[in-house]
Design a protein around this motif. Structure first.
Motif, PDB file in Angstrom:
ATOM      1  N   GLY A  37       0.744  -1.517   0.004  1.00  0.00           N
ATOM      2  CA  GLY A  37       0.698   0.482   0.078  1.00  0.00           C
ATOM      3  C   GLY A  37       0.451   1.050   0.074  1.00  0.00           C
ATOM      4  N   HIS A  38       1.553   1.401   0.434  1.00  0.00           N
ATOM      5  CA  HIS A  38       2.740   2.285   0.558  1.00  0.00           C
ATOM      6  C   HIS A  38       3.249   2.239  -0.520  1.00  0.00           C
ATOM      7  N   LEU A  39       3.533   1.870  -1.452  1.00  0.00           N
ATOM      8  CA  LEU A  39       3.978   2.370  -2.837  1.00  0.00           C
ATOM      9  C   LEU A  39       3.648   3.565  -3.140  1.00  0.00           C
ATOM     10  N   LYS A  40       2.298   3.378  -3.269  1.00  0.00           N
ATOM     11  CA  LYS A  40       1.216   4.849  -3.694  1.00  0.00           C
ATOM     12  C   LYS A  40       2.050   6.692  -3.642  1.00  0.00           C
ATOM     13  N   TYR A  41       2.616   5.785  -2.276  1.00  0.00           N
ATOM     14  CA  TYR A  41       3.149   7.284  -1.724  1.00  0.00           C
ATOM     15  C   TYR A  41       4.424   7.341  -1.221  1.00  0.00           C
ATOM     16  N   PRO A  42       5.195   7.364  -2.564  1.00  0.00           N
ATOM     17  CA  PRO A  42       6.907   7.210  -2.050  1.00  0.00           C
ATOM     18  C   PRO A  42       7.319   8.034  -1.295  1.00  0.00           C
ATOM     19  N   ASP A  43       7.322   9.099  -1.184  1.00  0.00           N
ATOM     20  CA  ASP A  43       7.601  10.032  -0.186  1.00  0.00           C
ATOM     21  C   ASP A  43       7.261  10.187   1.162  1.00  0.00           C
ATOM     22  N   ARG A  44       6.684   9.074   1.852  1.00  0.00           N
ATOM     23  CA  ARG A  44       6.722   9.226   3.061  1.00  0.00           C
ATOM     24  C   ARG A  44       7.723   8.282   4.393  1.00  0.00           C
ATOM     25  N   PRO A  45       8.036   8.595   5.272  1.00  0.00           N
ATOM     26  CA  PRO A  45       9.161   8.706   5.638  1.00  0.00           C
ATOM     27  C   PRO A  45       8.831   6.965   5.754  1.00  0.00           C
ATOM     28  N   LEU A  46      10.682   6.266   5.839  1.00  0.00           N
ATOM     29  CA  LEU A  46      10.505   5.263   5.126  1.00  0.00           C
ATOM     30  C   LEU A  46       9.622   4.389   6.667  1.00  0.00           C
ATOM     31  N   LEU A  47      10.753   4.920   8.025  1.00  0.00           N
ATOM     32  CA  LEU A  47      10.174   4.498   9.162  1.00  0.00           C
ATOM     33  C   LEU A  47       8.738   4.548   9.556  1.00  0.00           C
ATOM     34  N   GLU A 105      -1.963 -19.282  -0.806  1.00  0.00           N
ATOM     35  CA  GLU A 105      -0.720 -18.802  -1.832  1.00  0.00           C
ATOM     36  C   GLU A 105      -2.084 -17.635  -3.462  1.00  0.00           C
ATOM     37  N   VAL A 106      -3.346 -18.802  -3.270  1.00  0.00           N
ATOM     38  CA  VAL A 106      -3.812 -18.283  -4.901  1.00  0.00           C
ATOM     39  C   VAL A 106      -4.851 -17.614  -4.121  1.00  0.00           C
ATOM     40  N   ILE A 107      -5.297 -17.710  -3.343  1.00  0.00           N
ATOM     41  CA  ILE A 107      -5.901 -16.422  -2.342  1.00  0.00           C
ATOM     42  C   ILE A 107      -5.151 -14.649  -2.498  1.00  0.00           C
ATOM     43  N   THR A 108      -3.313 -14.878  -2.040  1.00  0.00           N
ATOM     44  CA  THR A 108      -2.897 -13.776  -1.900  1.00  0.00           C
ATOM     45  C   THR A 108      -2.450 -13.715  -3.659  1.00  0.00           C
ATOM     46  N   LEU A 109      -2.793 -15.222  -4.750  1.00  0.00           N
ATOM     47  CA  LEU A 109      -2.508 -14.515  -5.584  1.00  0.00           C
ATOM     48  C   LEU A 109      -3.772 -13.185  -6.672  1.00  0.00           C
ATOM     49  N   CYS A 110      -4.689 -13.721  -5.780  1.00  0.00           N
ATOM     50  CA  CYS A 110      -6.207 -12.965  -6.517  1.00  0.00           C
ATOM     51  C   CYS A 110      -6.431 -11.776  -5.973  1.00  0.00           C
ATOM     52  N   VAL A 111      -6.110 -11.841  -4.666  1.00  0.00           N
ATOM     53  CA  VAL A 111      -6.309 -10.144  -4.049  1.00  0.00           C
ATOM     54  C   VAL A 111      -5.056  -9.336  -4.461  1.00  0.00           C
ATOM     55  N   PHE A 112      -4.187  -9.905  -5.091  1.00  0.00           N
ATOM     56  CA  PHE A 112      -2.590  -9.204  -5.022  1.00  0.00           C
ATOM     57  C   PHE A 112      -2.747  -8.557  -6.778  1.00  0.00           C
ATOM     58  N   ALA A 113      -3.599  -9.448  -7.639  1.00  0.00           N
ATOM     59  CA  ALA A 113      -3.951  -8.793  -9.203  1.00  0.00           C
ATOM     60  C   ALA A 113      -4.607  -7.816  -9.138  1.00  0.00           C
ATOM     61  N   GLY A 114      -5.897  -8.336  -8.117  1.00  0.00           N
ATOM     62  CA  GLY A 114      -6.883  -7.030  -7.947  1.00  0.00           C
ATOM     63  C   GLY A 114      -6.731  -5.950  -7.117  1.00  0.00           C
ATOM     64  N   PHE A 115      -5.485  -6.171  -6.205  1.00  0.00           N
ATOM     65  CA  PHE A 115      -5.088  -4.336  -5.772  1.00  0.00           C
ATOM     66  C   PHE A 115      -4.036  -3.533  -6.606  1.00  0.00           C
ATOM     67  N   SER A 116      -3.241  -4.774  -7.095  1.00  0.00           N
ATOM     68  CA  SER A 116      -2.099  -4.146  -8.319  1.00  0.00           C
ATOM     69  C   SER A 116      -2.972  -3.234  -9.221  1.00  0.00           C
ATOM     70  N   VAL A 117      -3.988  -3.975  -9.856  1.00  0.00           N
ATOM     71  CA  VAL A 117      -4.906  -2.716 -11.083  1.00  0.00           C
ATOM     72  C   VAL A 117      -5.924  -1.861 -10.026  1.00  0.00           C
ATOM     73  N   LEU A 118      -6.552  -2.076  -9.440  1.00  0.00           N
ATOM     74  CA  LEU A 118      -7.259  -0.814  -8.655  1.00  0.00           C
ATOM     75  C   LEU A 118      -7.234  -0.033  -8.053  1.00  0.00           C
ATOM     76  N   TYR A 119      -5.735  -0.148  -7.058  1.00  0.00           N
ATOM     77  CA  TYR A 119      -5.014   0.178  -5.865  1.00  0.00           C
ATOM     78  C   TYR A 119      -3.577   0.896  -6.524  1.00  0.00           C
ATOM     79  N   LEU A 120      -2.754   0.468  -7.004  1.00  0.00           N
ATOM     80  CA  LEU A 120      -2.250   0.518  -7.906  1.00  0.00           C
ATOM     81  C   LEU A 120      -1.723   1.579  -9.182  1.00  0.00           C
ATOM     82  N   GLY A 121      -3.221   1.459  -9.846  1.00  0.00           N
ATOM     83  CA  GLY A 121      -3.443   1.252 -11.652  1.00  0.00           C
ATOM     84  C   GLY A 121      -2.376   0.561 -12.592  1.00  0.00           C
TER      85      GLY A 121
END
Length: 116
Positions: free
Chosen positions: A24-34, A72-88
């Motif tokens: 989720g943080h990848l959408k906000y690269p300017d936020r401090p790492l800590l 693992e299969v659930i992770t792939l499905c959730v990740f696919a939706g997340f990467s398209v819908l949230y990260l664009g």
């Protein structure tokens, strides 16, 4: 709720939390790492509150290998939706083929043993 369905729903919920914690943080690269690390840990706490009961309940019905492959299969499905819908990001045919091969592996984990 059925002990065969509850783990699936809990794993879906846990994977949503974990995907946001990890990516989720990848959408906000300017936020401090800590700050990002601490927020990710806080989100991951909720993930564990769902994943641990999912595995505990699921182990009464599923083998450990089946639970892991299901996760693992659930992770792939959730990740696919997340990467398209949230990260664009784009979901390409290469992603689909790779995920399909992983799902094919899951099929063999759930299938009865092949006679030798």
């Amino acid at each position: 709720m059925s002990p065969s369905v509850a783990p699936i729903l809990l794993l879906i919920g846990s994977n949503v939390f974990m995907t946001f914690a990890w990516y989720g943080h990848l959408k906000y690269p300017d936020r401090p790492l800590l700050m990002v690390i601490l927020l990710s840990w806080a989100i991951a706490l909720f993930e564990y509150c769902l994943a641990v009961p999912a595995n505990r309940i699921g182990h009464a019905v599923y083998a450990t290998a089946e639970l892991k492959v299901m996760q693992e299969v659930i992770t792939l499905c959730v990740f696919a939706g997340f990467s398209v819908l949230y990260l664009g990001e784009r979901f390409t045919i290469n992603h689909m083929v790779g995920f399909a091969l992983i799902c094919a592996g899951a099929f063999f984990v759930f299938k009865a043993p092949i006679p030798t």
